[in-house]
Design a protein around this motif. Structure first.
Motif, PDB file in Angstrom:
ATOM      1  N   ASP A  98       0.817  -1.224   0.000  1.00 20.15           N
ATOM      2  CA  ASP A  98       0.000   0.000   0.000  1.00 20.15           C
ATOM      3  C   ASP A  98       0.846   1.267   0.000  1.00 20.15           C
ATOM      4  OD1 ASP A  98       1.058  -0.078   2.540  1.00 20.15           O
ATOM      5  OD2 ASP A  98      -0.853   0.252   3.581  1.00 20.15           O
ATOM      6  N   TRP A  99       2.139   1.121  -0.273  1.00 20.84           N
ATOM      7  CA  TRP A  99       3.067   2.241  -0.140  1.00 20.84           C
ATOM      8  C   TRP A  99       2.713   3.409  -1.049  1.00 20.84           C
ATOM      9  CZ3 TRP A  99       6.563   4.499  -3.612  1.00 20.84           C
ATOM     10  CH2 TRP A  99       7.530   5.341  -3.040  1.00 20.84           C
ATOM     11  N   SER A 100       2.484   3.148  -2.316  1.00 19.23           N
ATOM     12  CA  SER A 100       2.234   4.257  -3.245  1.00 19.23           C
ATOM     13  C   SER A 100       0.906   4.941  -2.937  1.00 19.23           C
ATOM     14  CB  SER A 100       2.274   3.777  -4.697  1.00 19.23           C
ATOM     15  OG  SER A 100       1.285   2.806  -4.942  1.00 19.23           O
ATOM     16  N   ARG A 101      -0.077   4.188  -2.466  1.00 15.87           N
ATOM     17  CA  ARG A 101      -1.353   4.811  -2.098  1.00 15.87           C
ATOM     18  C   ARG A 101      -1.181   5.709  -0.875  1.00 15.87           C
ATOM     19  NH1 ARG A 101      -4.973   2.966   1.454  1.00 15.87           N
ATOM     20  NH2 ARG A 101      -4.088   0.866   1.434  1.00 15.87           N
ATOM     21  N   ARG A 102      -0.427   5.227   0.102  1.00 17.34           N
ATOM     22  CA  ARG A 102      -0.187   6.051   1.292  1.00 17.34           C
ATOM     23  C   ARG A 102       0.735   7.235   0.966  1.00 17.34           C
ATOM     24  NH1 ARG A 102      -2.033   4.193   6.065  1.00 17.34           N
ATOM     25  NH2 ARG A 102      -2.837   2.053   6.115  1.00 17.34           N
ATOM     26  N   LEU A 103       1.663   7.037   0.058  1.00 19.90           N
ATOM     27  CA  LEU A 103       2.496   8.149  -0.380  1.00 19.90           C
ATOM     28  C   LEU A 103       1.638   9.229  -1.021  1.00 19.90           C
ATOM     29  CD1 LEU A 103       5.237   9.511  -1.034  1.00 19.90           C
ATOM     30  CD2 LEU A 103       5.259   8.175  -3.164  1.00 19.90           C
ATOM     31  N   ALA A 104       0.671   8.816  -1.816  1.00 21.09           N
ATOM     32  CA  ALA A 104      -0.237   9.789  -2.422  1.00 21.09           C
ATOM     33  C   ALA A 104      -0.933  10.617  -1.354  1.00 21.09           C
ATOM     34  CB  ALA A 104      -1.268   9.067  -3.294  1.00 21.09           C
ATOM     35  N   GLY A 105      -1.338   9.964  -0.262  1.00 17.63           N
ATOM     36  CA  GLY A 105      -1.948  10.693   0.840  1.00 17.63           C
ATOM     37  C   GLY A 105      -0.979  11.650   1.502  1.00 17.63           C
ATOM     38  N   ASP A 106       0.278  11.211   1.677  1.00 16.22           N
ATOM     39  CA  ASP A 106       1.302  12.087   2.264  1.00 16.22           C
ATOM     40  C   ASP A 106       1.511  13.333   1.412  1.00 16.22           C
ATOM     41  OD1 ASP A 106       1.676  10.273   4.309  1.00 16.22           O
ATOM     42  OD2 ASP A 106       3.470   9.362   3.427  1.00 16.22           O
ATOM     43  N   LEU A 107       1.642  13.139   0.094  1.00 19.26           N
ATOM     44  CA  LEU A 107       1.915  14.269  -0.796  1.00 19.26           C
ATOM     45  C   LEU A 107       0.704  15.190  -0.919  1.00 19.26           C
ATOM     46  CD1 LEU A 107       3.902  12.494  -3.675  1.00 19.26           C
ATOM     47  CD2 LEU A 107       4.754  13.484  -1.539  1.00 19.26           C
ATOM     48  N   SER A 108      -0.488  14.608  -0.934  1.00 17.12           N
ATOM     49  CA  SER A 108      -1.700  15.424  -1.047  1.00 17.12           C
ATOM     50  C   SER A 108      -1.910  16.286   0.190  1.00 17.12           C
ATOM     51  CB  SER A 108      -2.919  14.527  -1.274  1.00 17.12           C
ATOM     52  OG  SER A 108      -2.820  13.829  -2.495  1.00 17.12           O
ATOM     53  N   ALA A 109      -1.493  15.779   1.356  1.00 16.22           N
ATOM     54  CA  ALA A 109      -1.691  16.509   2.608  1.00 16.22           C
ATOM     55  C   ALA A 109      -0.623  17.571   2.846  1.00 16.22           C
ATOM     56  CB  ALA A 109      -1.720  15.529   3.777  1.00 16.22           C
ATOM     57  N   ALA A 110       0.430  17.587   2.030  1.00 11.42           N
ATOM     58  CA  ALA A 110       1.534  18.525   2.248  1.00 11.42           C
ATOM     59  C   ALA A 110       1.099  19.951   1.934  1.00 11.42           C
ATOM     60  CB  ALA A 110       2.727  18.134   1.382  1.00 11.42           C
ATOM     61  N   CYS A 111       1.418  20.865   2.859  1.00  9.93           N
ATOM     62  CA  CYS A 111       1.140  22.272   2.590  1.00  9.93           C
ATOM     63  C   CYS A 111       2.272  22.862   1.752  1.00  9.93           C
ATOM     64  CB  CYS A 111       0.974  23.045   3.897  1.00  9.93           C
ATOM     65  SG  CYS A 111       2.448  23.094   4.928  1.00  9.93           S
ATOM     66  N   ALA A 112       2.101  24.115   1.330  1.00 12.76           N
ATOM     67  CA  ALA A 112       3.059  24.729   0.408  1.00 12.76           C
ATOM     68  C   ALA A 112       4.454  24.849   0.999  1.00 12.76           C
ATOM     69  CB  ALA A 112       2.553  26.102  -0.026  1.00 12.76           C
ATOM     70  N   SER A 113       4.542  24.895   2.333  1.00  8.78           N
ATOM     71  CA  SER A 113       5.851  25.063   2.979  1.00  8.78           C
ATOM     72  C   SER A 113       6.520  23.745   3.321  1.00  8.78           C
ATOM     73  CB  SER A 113       5.706  25.893   4.252  1.00  8.78           C
ATOM     74  OG  SER A 113       4.885  25.221   5.202  1.00  8.78           O
ATOM     75  N   THR A 114       5.863  22.627   3.014  1.00  6.85           N
ATOM     76  CA  THR A 114       6.435  21.315   3.323  1.00  6.85           C
ATOM     77  C   THR A 114       7.522  20.988   2.311  1.00  6.85           C
ATOM     78  OG1 THR A 114       4.371  20.501   4.288  1.00  6.85           O
ATOM     79  CG2 THR A 114       5.974  18.857   3.572  1.00  6.85           C
ATOM     80  N   GLY A 115       8.739  20.806   2.808  1.00  3.99           N
ATOM     81  CA  GLY A 115       9.856  20.491   1.926  1.00  3.99           C
ATOM     82  C   GLY A 115      10.138  19.017   1.800  1.00  3.99           C
ATOM     83  N   GLY A 116       9.753  18.234   2.811  1.00  5.31           N
ATOM     84  CA  GLY A 116      10.040  16.810   2.762  1.00  5.31           C
ATOM     85  C   GLY A 116       9.129  16.020   3.670  1.00  5.31           C
ATOM     86  N   ILE A 117       8.892  14.756   3.306  1.00  4.04           N
ATOM     87  CA  ILE A 117       8.046  13.863   4.093  1.00  4.04           C
ATOM     88  C   ILE A 117       8.735  12.507   4.175  1.00  4.04           C
ATOM     89  CG2 ILE A 117       5.747  12.876   4.388  1.00  4.04           C
ATOM     90  CD1 ILE A 117       4.721  14.956   2.379  1.00  4.04           C
ATOM     91  N   GLN A 118       8.990  12.072   5.384  1.00  5.09           N
ATOM     92  CA  GLN A 118       9.719  10.824   5.604  1.00  5.09           C
ATOM     93  C   GLN A 118       8.760   9.648   5.716  1.00  5.09           C
ATOM     94  OE1 GLN A 118      12.186  10.851   9.091  1.00  5.09           O
ATOM     95  NE2 GLN A 118      12.725   8.703   8.965  1.00  5.09           N
ATOM     96  N   GLY A 119       9.152   8.523   5.133  1.00  7.21           N
ATOM     97  CA  GLY A 119       8.420   7.285   5.334  1.00  7.21           C
ATOM     98  C   GLY A 119       8.819   6.653   6.653  1.00  7.21           C
ATOM     99  N   ARG A 120       7.964   5.836   7.182  1.00  7.90           N
ATOM    100  CA  ARG A 120       8.248   5.141   8.441  1.00  7.90           C
ATOM    101  C   ARG A 120       8.939   3.818   8.124  1.00  7.90           C
ATOM    102  NH1 ARG A 120       5.264   7.673  12.482  1.00  7.90           N
ATOM    103  NH2 ARG A 120       3.747   9.174  11.666  1.00  7.90           N
ATOM    104  N   LEU A 121      10.081   3.591   8.731  1.00  4.26           N
ATOM    105  CA  LEU A 121      10.860   2.392   8.468  1.00  4.26           C
ATOM    106  C   LEU A 121      10.558   1.317   9.506  1.00  4.26           C
ATOM    107  CD1 LEU A 121      14.310   4.000   7.597  1.00  4.26           C
ATOM    108  CD2 LEU A 121      12.539   3.217   6.013  1.00  4.26           C
ATOM    109  N   ARG A 122      10.454   0.101   9.042  1.00  3.13           N
ATOM    110  CA  ARG A 122      10.260  -1.043   9.933  1.00  3.13           C
ATOM    111  C   ARG A 122      11.385  -2.039   9.668  1.00  3.13           C
ATOM    112  NH1 ARG A 122       7.884  -5.912   9.227  1.00  3.13           N
ATOM    113  NH2 ARG A 122       6.953  -5.273   7.234  1.00  3.13           N
ATOM    114  N   VAL A 123      12.113  -2.391  10.727  1.00  3.78           N
ATOM    115  CA  VAL A 123      13.235  -3.321  10.609  1.00  3.78           C
ATOM    116  C   VAL A 123      12.851  -4.629  11.291  1.00  3.78           C
ATOM    117  CG1 VAL A 123      15.665  -3.747  11.115  1.00  3.78           C
ATOM    118  CG2 VAL A 123      14.890  -1.419  10.608  1.00  3.78           C
ATOM    119  N   PRO A 124      12.574  -5.695  10.535  1.00  3.39           N
ATOM    120  CA  PRO A 124      12.215  -6.976  11.158  1.00  3.39           C
ATOM    121  C   PRO A 124      13.432  -7.621  11.817  1.00  3.39           C
ATOM    122  CG  PRO A 124      12.384  -7.211   8.772  1.00  3.39           C
ATOM    123  CD  PRO A 124      12.554  -5.746   9.063  1.00  3.39           C
TER     124      PRO A 124
END
Length: 329
Positions: A98-124
């Motif tokens: 579901d990464w690309s779908r959630r990424l779409a949500g991250d990018l859509s929610a970004a305001c004009a001043s948002t320069g970067g959005i980090q993904g959450r990493l999971r290390v098994p």
């Protein structure tokens, strides 16, 4: 989410087999595909072909940077795309379905001043035993700030700060340096809702010793961003002060002995032994405590501290003319 902002993906690689898994997982993610995936081959002397077929139907482009390091490879990648956002992935991660779908949500929610959005990493980590020192170190990425293992940057922010600083020749601190410069330029950085898996790759017993080269990069960070950069970059401080103290005892003991000050030399030697034992035990205690792990921790703990000091000094000398970055009033 086709109305979400467009993005490109940049993946630097040195030809590790895990690249195939990375591309395969990216191809399987559905919802909002990238405009292009740029795989940057940073092998100094490429031998064999990269497993690019694992990308399936994804639009793919390749570049070569000839072993200049991940910062230079990422710069070559993002400067060759035209998307409003660039997502950096390491070649040893695997995005979730579901990464690309959630990424779409991250990018859509970004305001004009948002320069970067980090993904959450999971290390098994292993469930049937305690994690090794190397595995625990990799698991620390789950709490790392602005790690380019999965980091989306607005291309305008990258343009404004001129991308990654290529003086960081290893995959270490180049992401923290970029984040601090983006923040200094007035952009904001946030954590998103997407998750990426970062498996622990196989490593030889001396990987922790080679990692001490990062102390040279820490010296450059201090030169550029000041002594408080650890707090501002949300980076763990590490044990360098203790390494310096214990390593100095190892250097002082023989010097005192040669000067005929045997008692003082004995005290310095004892302090070195106690400091080294404390360091080794701190690494052994939370681990699996197998014979192999204990032997590795003891052997590497002896050499890590002096090497950390030497690499720090090397960084101070090599980067002494680096111009400190000043915050705008």
């Amino acid at each position: 989410m086709t109305d979400a902002p467009a993005y490109s993906v940049v993946i630097p690689t040195i030809g590790r087999p895990c690249l195939a898994d990375c591309l395969r997982a990216l191809a399987a993610a559905d919802g909002h595909p990238p405009e292009v995936v740029v795989v940057v081959d940073d092998r100094p002397k490429p031998v064999g072909v990269l497993p690019l077929e694992a990308a399936g139907e994804l639009p793919l482009r390749t570049l070569r940077t000839g072993g200049r390091g991940p910062a230079a490879a990422r710069n070559a990648g993002w400067r060759g795309v035209r998307s409003p956002w660039t997502v950096f992935l390491d070649d040893d991660v695997q995005v979730l379905p579901d990464w690309s779908r959630r990424l779409a949500g991250d990018l859509s929610a970004a305001c004009a001043s948002t320069g970067g959005i980090q993904g959450r990493l999971r290390v098994p980590l292993p469930r049937d035993r305690r994690a090794t020192d190397w595995e625990r170190g990799t698991a620390g990425l789950e709490h790392a700030a602005w790690a380019t293992a999965d980091m989306a940057y607005r291309s305008a922010a990258l343009e404004e700060v001129d991308g990654f600083d290529e003086r960081f020749g290893r995959a270490f601190r180049e992401d923290a340096d970029l984040a601090l410069r983006v923040l200094q330029a007035g952009w904001s950085l946030h954590r998103g809702g997407r998750t990426t898996c970062h498996p622990v790759r196989a490593a030889d017993p001396w990987v922790s010793v080679r990692a001490q080269r990062g102390n040279s990069d820490d010296a450059l960070m201090t030169r550029l961003h000041g002594p408080d950069w650890w707090a501002r970059a949300q980076a763990p401080r590490g044990r360098l002060p203790g390494h310096v103290l214990v390593a100095s005892m190892a250097l002082t003991a023989p010097a005192l002995a040669l000067a005929g000050r045997r008692s003082a030399a004995g005290i310095a030697g004892a302090l070195w032994a106690l400091g080294t034992a404390e360091f080794a035990l701190a690494r052994i205690k939370p681990g699996p405590r197998t014979a192999r792990e204990i032997t590795t921790m003891v052997a590497t703990s002896v050499v890590i501290r002096p090497l950390a000091l030497l690499h720090w000094i090397d960084g101070l000398i090599r980067h002494r003319r680096a111009t400190p970055l000043r915050s705008t009033p």
